[in-house]
Design a protein around this motif. Sequence first.
Motif, PDB file in Angstrom:
ATOM      1  N   VAL A 173      25.882  42.426  33.339  1.00 37.81           N
ATOM      2  CA  VAL A 173      26.918  43.413  33.600  1.00 37.81           C
ATOM      3  C   VAL A 173      28.321  42.881  33.290  1.00 37.81           C
ATOM      4  O   VAL A 173      29.102  43.543  32.615  1.00 37.81           O
ATOM      5  N   ASN A 174      28.622  41.700  33.790  1.00 40.23           N
ATOM      6  CA  ASN A 174      29.983  41.165  33.686  1.00 40.23           C
ATOM      7  C   ASN A 174      30.229  40.462  32.357  1.00 40.23           C
ATOM      8  O   ASN A 174      29.372  39.717  31.867  1.00 40.23           O
ATOM      9  N   THR A 175      31.409  40.685  31.806  1.00 42.37           N
ATOM     10  CA  THR A 175      31.796  40.021  30.570  1.00 42.37           C
ATOM     11  C   THR A 175      32.351  38.633  30.886  1.00 42.37           C
ATOM     12  O   THR A 175      32.764  38.360  32.017  1.00 42.37           O
ATOM     13  N   PHE A 176      32.395  37.796  29.875  1.00 42.61           N
ATOM     14  CA  PHE A 176      33.009  36.480  30.036  1.00 42.61           C
ATOM     15  C   PHE A 176      34.445  36.633  30.531  1.00 42.61           C
ATOM     16  O   PHE A 176      34.881  35.907  31.414  1.00 42.61           O
ATOM     17  N   GLU A 177      35.159  37.574  29.922  1.00 45.58           N
ATOM     18  CA  GLU A 177      36.567  37.769  30.264  1.00 45.58           C
ATOM     19  C   GLU A 177      36.743  38.151  31.731  1.00 45.58           C
ATOM     20  O   GLU A 177      37.651  37.658  32.408  1.00 45.58           O
ATOM     21  N   HIS A 178      35.865  39.018  32.234  1.00 49.25           N
ATOM     22  CA  HIS A 178      35.963  39.435  33.630  1.00 49.25           C
ATOM     23  C   HIS A 178      35.673  38.263  34.569  1.00 49.25           C
ATOM     24  O   HIS A 178      36.377  38.068  35.572  1.00 49.25           O
ATOM     25  N   VAL A 179      34.663  37.470  34.253  1.00 53.95           N
ATOM     26  CA  VAL A 179      34.328  36.308  35.072  1.00 53.95           C
ATOM     27  C   VAL A 179      35.507  35.337  35.100  1.00 53.95           C
ATOM     28  O   VAL A 179      35.916  34.868  36.171  1.00 53.95           O
ATOM     29  N   VAL A 180      36.072  35.046  33.941  1.00 58.25           N
ATOM     30  CA  VAL A 180      37.208  34.126  33.856  1.00 58.25           C
ATOM     31  C   VAL A 180      38.390  34.657  34.654  1.00 58.25           C
ATOM     32  O   VAL A 180      39.025  33.923  35.428  1.00 58.25           O
ATOM     33  N   GLU A 181      38.680  35.940  34.499  1.00 55.07           N
ATOM     34  CA  GLU A 181      39.803  36.558  35.226  1.00 55.07           C
ATOM     35  C   GLU A 181      39.603  36.439  36.741  1.00 55.07           C
ATOM     36  O   GLU A 181      40.522  36.080  37.475  1.00 55.07           O
ATOM     37  N   CYS A 182      38.406  36.731  37.211  1.00 54.63           N
ATOM     38  CA  CYS A 182      38.111  36.658  38.646  1.00 54.63           C
ATOM     39  C   CYS A 182      38.218  35.233  39.179  1.00 54.63           C
ATOM     40  O   CYS A 182      38.799  35.003  40.240  1.00 54.63           O
ATOM     41  N   LEU A 183      37.652  34.291  38.443  1.00 57.83           N
ATOM     42  CA  LEU A 183      37.722  32.896  38.884  1.00 57.83           C
ATOM     43  C   LEU A 183      39.160  32.421  38.981  1.00 57.83           C
ATOM     44  O   LEU A 183      39.542  31.768  39.958  1.00 57.83           O
ATOM     45  N   CYS A 184      39.965  32.751  37.983  1.00 61.02           N
ATOM     46  CA  CYS A 184      41.370  32.310  37.975  1.00 61.02           C
ATOM     47  C   CYS A 184      42.159  32.982  39.097  1.00 61.02           C
ATOM     48  O   CYS A 184      43.059  32.364  39.678  1.00 61.02           O
ATOM     49  N   LYS A 185      41.817  34.213  39.412  1.00 65.09           N
ATOM     50  CA  LYS A 185      42.547  34.962  40.436  1.00 65.09           C
ATOM     51  C   LYS A 185      42.161  34.520  41.852  1.00 65.09           C
ATOM     52  O   LYS A 185      43.015  34.463  42.732  1.00 65.09           O
ATOM     53  N   ILE A 186      40.910  34.145  42.062  1.00 69.08           N
ATOM     54  CA  ILE A 186      40.409  33.937  43.423  1.00 69.08           C
ATOM     55  C   ILE A 186      40.266  32.469  43.814  1.00 69.08           C
ATOM     56  O   ILE A 186      40.576  32.104  44.948  1.00 69.08           O
ATOM     57  N   ILE A 187      39.818  31.638  42.914  1.00 67.43           N
ATOM     58  CA  ILE A 187      39.548  30.239  43.252  1.00 67.43           C
ATOM     59  C   ILE A 187      40.831  29.412  43.116  1.00 67.43           C
ATOM     60  O   ILE A 187      41.398  29.327  42.027  1.00 67.43           O
ATOM     61  N   PRO A 188      41.297  28.788  44.200  1.00 71.68           N
ATOM     62  CA  PRO A 188      42.528  27.999  44.130  1.00 71.68           C
ATOM     63  C   PRO A 188      42.415  26.845  43.129  1.00 71.68           C
ATOM     64  O   PRO A 188      41.382  26.179  43.057  1.00 71.68           O
ATOM     65  N   GLY A 189      43.453  26.664  42.363  1.00 64.69           N
ATOM     66  CA  GLY A 189      43.493  25.564  41.407  1.00 64.69           C
ATOM     67  C   GLY A 189      42.693  25.799  40.139  1.00 64.69           C
ATOM     68  O   GLY A 189      42.642  24.920  39.272  1.00 64.69           O
ATOM     69  N   MET A 190      42.074  26.954  40.008  1.00 65.66           N
ATOM     70  CA  MET A 190      41.271  27.241  38.817  1.00 65.66           C
ATOM     71  C   MET A 190      42.206  27.546  37.656  1.00 65.66           C
ATOM     72  O   MET A 190      43.173  28.285  37.797  1.00 65.66           O
ATOM     73  N   ASN A 191      41.916  26.942  36.510  1.00 65.30           N
ATOM     74  CA  ASN A 191      42.680  27.254  35.302  1.00 65.30           C
ATOM     75  C   ASN A 191      41.758  27.906  34.275  1.00 65.30           C
ATOM     76  O   ASN A 191      40.536  27.916  34.428  1.00 65.30           O
ATOM     77  N   SER A 192      42.342  28.457  33.260  1.00 68.25           N
ATOM     78  CA  SER A 192      41.592  29.213  32.261  1.00 68.25           C
ATOM     79  C   SER A 192      40.532  28.365  31.566  1.00 68.25           C
ATOM     80  O   SER A 192      39.403  28.820  31.364  1.00 68.25           O
ATOM     81  N   ASP A 193      40.872  27.136  31.202  1.00 66.90           N
ATOM     82  CA  ASP A 193      39.898  26.270  30.516  1.00 66.90           C
ATOM     83  C   ASP A 193      38.671  26.011  31.385  1.00 66.90           C
ATOM     84  O   ASP A 193      37.528  26.116  30.926  1.00 66.90           O
ATOM     85  N   ARG A 194      38.903  25.681  32.649  1.00 69.59           N
ATOM     86  CA  ARG A 194      37.795  25.411  33.571  1.00 69.59           C
ATOM     87  C   ARG A 194      36.973  26.688  33.799  1.00 69.59           C
ATOM     88  O   ARG A 194      35.743  26.659  33.850  1.00 69.59           O
ATOM     89  N   ALA A 195      37.656  27.823  33.930  1.00 72.64           N
ATOM     90  CA  ALA A 195      36.965  29.096  34.146  1.00 72.64           C
ATOM     91  C   ALA A 195      36.076  29.451  32.950  1.00 72.64           C
ATOM     92  O   ALA A 195      34.954  29.938  33.128  1.00 72.64           O
ATOM     93  N   TRP A 196      36.561  29.217  31.731  1.00 76.34           N
ATOM     94  CA  TRP A 196      35.752  29.487  30.534  1.00 76.34           C
ATOM     95  C   TRP A 196      34.533  28.561  30.503  1.00 76.34           C
ATOM     96  O   TRP A 196      33.421  28.993  30.160  1.00 76.34           O
TER      97      TRP A 196
END
Length: 98
Positions: free
Chosen positions: A33-56
């Motif tokens: 269901v979820n796209t890569f982009e949505h997962v990355v966006e959610c991780l960056c928004k919710i998990i403290p200290g998460m950056n885009s590279d780590r989320a990808w």
Amino acid sequence: MTMATPGTASVLQPERTTLRYPNARVIVLNDDVNTFEHVVECLCKIIPGMNSDRAWTLAHQIDEEGAAEVWAGPLEPAELYHQQLSSEGLTMAPLERN
């Protein structure tokens, strides 16, 4: 009757036990269901200290391995992050206490 001299009475000290606060792991599962982009966006928004590279990196791990630990630490914030990611539509494993 006996008289105790000051400083000679024994006092029982309570035994001190330090309890460890429980920790937990927040794990996101793969879904169709979820796209890569949505997962990355959610991780960056919710998990403290998460950056885009780590989320990808985590998004690719979720896709390739079926799951990824996205955060680990004290139980209370783990419960919050788990609930927030779930409310964004991500498929979550039950919290794993450790």
